[in-house]
Design a protein around this motif. Structure first.
Motif, PDB file in Angstrom:
ATOM      1  N   UNK A 259       0.833  -1.199   0.000  1.00 55.54           N
ATOM      2  CA  UNK A 259       0.000   0.000   0.000  1.00 55.54           C
ATOM      3  C   UNK A 259       0.870   1.251   0.000  1.00 55.54           C
ATOM      4  N   UNK A 260       1.967   1.228   0.759  1.00 52.65           N
ATOM      5  CA  UNK A 260       2.900   2.355   0.704  1.00 52.65           C
ATOM      6  C   UNK A 260       3.480   2.495  -0.703  1.00 52.65           C
ATOM      7  N   UNK A 261       3.798   1.371  -1.339  1.00 51.63           N
ATOM      8  CA  UNK A 261       4.337   1.413  -2.697  1.00 51.63           C
ATOM      9  C   UNK A 261       3.321   2.022  -3.665  1.00 51.63           C
ATOM     10  N   UNK A 262       2.045   1.701  -3.464  1.00 56.16           N
ATOM     11  CA  UNK A 262       0.983   2.267  -4.293  1.00 56.16           C
ATOM     12  C   UNK A 262       0.924   3.786  -4.118  1.00 56.16           C
ATOM     13  N   UNK A 263       0.931   4.235  -2.874  1.00 58.79           N
ATOM     14  CA  UNK A 263       0.890   5.669  -2.599  1.00 58.79           C
ATOM     15  C   UNK A 263       2.115   6.366  -3.195  1.00 58.79           C
ATOM     16  N   UNK A 264       3.273   5.741  -3.045  1.00 60.92           N
ATOM     17  CA  UNK A 264       4.499   6.338  -3.575  1.00 60.92           C
ATOM     18  C   UNK A 264       4.446   6.431  -5.095  1.00 60.92           C
ATOM     19  N   UNK A 265       3.894   5.409  -5.740  1.00 58.54           N
ATOM     20  CA  UNK A 265       3.813   5.417  -7.206  1.00 58.54           C
ATOM     21  C   UNK A 265       2.988   6.616  -7.686  1.00 58.54           C
ATOM     22  N   UNK A 266       1.920   6.930  -6.970  1.00 64.09           N
ATOM     23  CA  UNK A 266       1.068   8.054  -7.366  1.00 64.09           C
ATOM     24  C   UNK A 266       1.540   9.386  -6.782  1.00 64.09           C
ATOM     25  N   UNK A 267       2.537   9.369  -5.918  1.00 61.04           N
ATOM     26  CA  UNK A 267       3.017  10.599  -5.310  1.00 61.04           C
ATOM     27  C   UNK A 267       2.046  11.184  -4.306  1.00 61.04           C
ATOM     28  N   UNK A 268       1.314  10.318  -3.600  1.00 62.28           N
ATOM     29  CA  UNK A 268       0.307  10.763  -2.639  1.00 62.28           C
ATOM     30  C   UNK A 268       0.830  10.625  -1.211  1.00 62.28           C
ATOM     31  N   UNK A 269       0.575  11.643  -0.397  1.00 64.46           N
ATOM     32  CA  UNK A 269       0.915  11.579   1.022  1.00 64.46           C
ATOM     33  C   UNK A 269      -0.292  11.233   1.880  1.00 64.46           C
ATOM     34  N   UNK A 270      -1.470  11.345   1.294  1.00 59.61           N
ATOM     35  CA  UNK A 270      -2.694  10.986   2.009  1.00 59.61           C
ATOM     36  C   UNK A 270      -3.593  10.195   1.073  1.00 59.61           C
ATOM     37  N   UNK A 271      -4.276   9.200   1.630  1.00 59.88           N
ATOM     38  CA  UNK A 271      -5.249   8.457   0.848  1.00 59.88           C
ATOM     39  C   UNK A 271      -6.096   7.569   1.732  1.00 59.88           C
ATOM     40  N   UNK A 272      -7.371   7.442   1.393  1.00 64.89           N
ATOM     41  CA  UNK A 272      -8.281   6.515   2.069  1.00 64.89           C
ATOM     42  C   UNK A 272      -8.471   5.329   1.135  1.00 64.89           C
ATOM     43  N   UNK A 273      -7.880   4.200   1.500  1.00 63.19           N
ATOM     44  CA  UNK A 273      -7.859   3.019   0.642  1.00 63.19           C
ATOM     45  C   UNK A 273      -8.953   2.049   1.072  1.00 63.19           C
ATOM     46  N   UNK A 274      -9.718   1.571   0.113  1.00 65.68           N
ATOM     47  CA  UNK A 274     -10.762   0.589   0.382  1.00 65.68           C
ATOM     48  C   UNK A 274     -10.317  -0.785  -0.088  1.00 65.68           C
TER      49      UNK A 274
END
Length: 351
Positions: A259-274
């Motif tokens: 999940x961290x890798x996913x956020x890093x790929x998109x360049x996001x520091x915040x996200x609500x993942x379902x």
């Protein structure tokens, strides 16, 4: 200086602002809905002087001027639609004015030297559901079989190959035409011809009714299980949230890594993942909302998500970067990347 882009009545923004004040920071709330009717914005450029920009709005004792060049950390919480002056009466004039206002405001945001949570352009790119699924699969996350289409024949073939059932949902929806995730029924199959008007996302049904909401703030991960099967509508907990109990949930270390890798790929520091927990115990990635709500999880579980956001913004404002997790997840298993730095080519179950 810390900025929060949100409406004046946003409870998430108010909660984080209160936490920041308790930490000794004084954030500024910038409501884009008030531009241009109540707020005046100016951006000045020349070769003789550095870029300057101001945000001027009415205050309790006169005008309040905010120097936008002083922004060092900004939370792109919930930008509001610009309210145009009522003197603009024709549709063409209003459409032109709105585009000009939006271009000016977004241009100013791009000029700032701030770190954004999240950067508006990355926020938009990261919200695209189909791209999320592609990237998630590449990173080894399990995703539901999916068919997004405007072709009734393609949809019919996909649904025929899902004898256990399927769901369908919109890409975005609007406040006027909001739609929950729904189970595909016979009447829906009979109406597949309507796909010629707009595409629909069809996915395999993941039974069980156990939804996992993972709120990622920097490197902090707050996971909660939402027991939708206890409610009257197990396919979308938002339909009967009062009867879908919410509890803390412990995620496997490898899943947190991915999940961290996913956020890093998109360049996001915040996200609500379902996610959804499958009957075999594995986790299925559904989507990530770069601006998703989190207070309902915090209230139910006591997880300090508001505090995580305040701590992140303050650290970025000070130039310290993204703070380390307060409670690091256990890491007794392999991460997404191999010892040579390449991504794993096969997904292992994350149970």
């Amino acid at each position: 200086m810390i900025g929060i882009i949100a409406g004046k009545s946003d409870v998430h923004a108010a909660g984080v602002a209160a936490q920041l004040r308790a930490l000794g920071s004084e954030p500024v709330l910038l409501d884009t809905g008030h531009v241009p009717t109540q707020v005046r914005v100016t951006s000045r450029h020349s070769v003789e002087e550095p870029w300057r920009a101001t945000w001027v709005e009415p205050g309790d004792s006169g005008e309040v001027v905010t120097d936008l060049t002083a922004l060092r950390a900004v939370w792109w919480r919930r930008p509001q639609h610009h309210e145009l002056h009522p003197e603009l009466t024709t549709e063409a004039d209003r459409r032109f004015a709105y585009q000009e206002v939006d271009a000016a405001v977004r241009g100013i945001w791009s000029c700032t030297d701030a770190v954004w949570v999240n950067d508006p352009d990355r926020d938009l790119a990261g919200s695209r559901k189909l791209h999320q699924l592609k990237v998630a699969a590449e990173l080894g996350l399990r995703i539901p079989r999916t068919c997004a289409t405007t072709d009734p024949a393609q949809a019919r073939a996909f649904l025929a190959a899902e004898p256990a059932g399927a769901i369908y949902k919109p890409f975005l929806g609007t406040e006027e035409a909001w739609a929950e995730t729904r189970l595909v029924e016979a009447v829906d199959v009979a109406n597949l011809g309507h796909l010629r008007f707009a595409p629909v996302i069809f996915q395999e049904l993941v039974p069980g009714g156990l939804d996992i909401r993972v709120t990622v703030v920097g490197r902090d991960v707050h996971a909660a299980e939402i027991r939708a099967h206890e409610s009257s509508y197990e396919f979308d907990f938002r339909m009967d949230q009062a009867h879908a109990s919410i509890h803390r949930h412990e995620l496997p270390g490898p899943l947190v890594d991915r999940l961290h890798a996913l956020m890093d790929r998109f360049g996001l520091l915040y996200g609500a993942i379902d996610l959804r927990r499958a009957p075999d115990g594995d986790y299925v990635f559904l989507e990530v909302n770069p601006a998703g709500q989190f207070l309902f999880v915090e209230y139910a579980t006591g997880q300090p998500i508001t505090g995580s956001m305040a701590r992140l913004l303050q650290s970025l404002d000070r130039g310290d970067g993204v703070p380390a997790p307060v409670l690091p997840a256990a890491r007794g298993s392999r991460s997404v990347a191999g010892s040579d730095g390449t991504r794993a080519s096969h997904r292992a179950p994350l149970r």
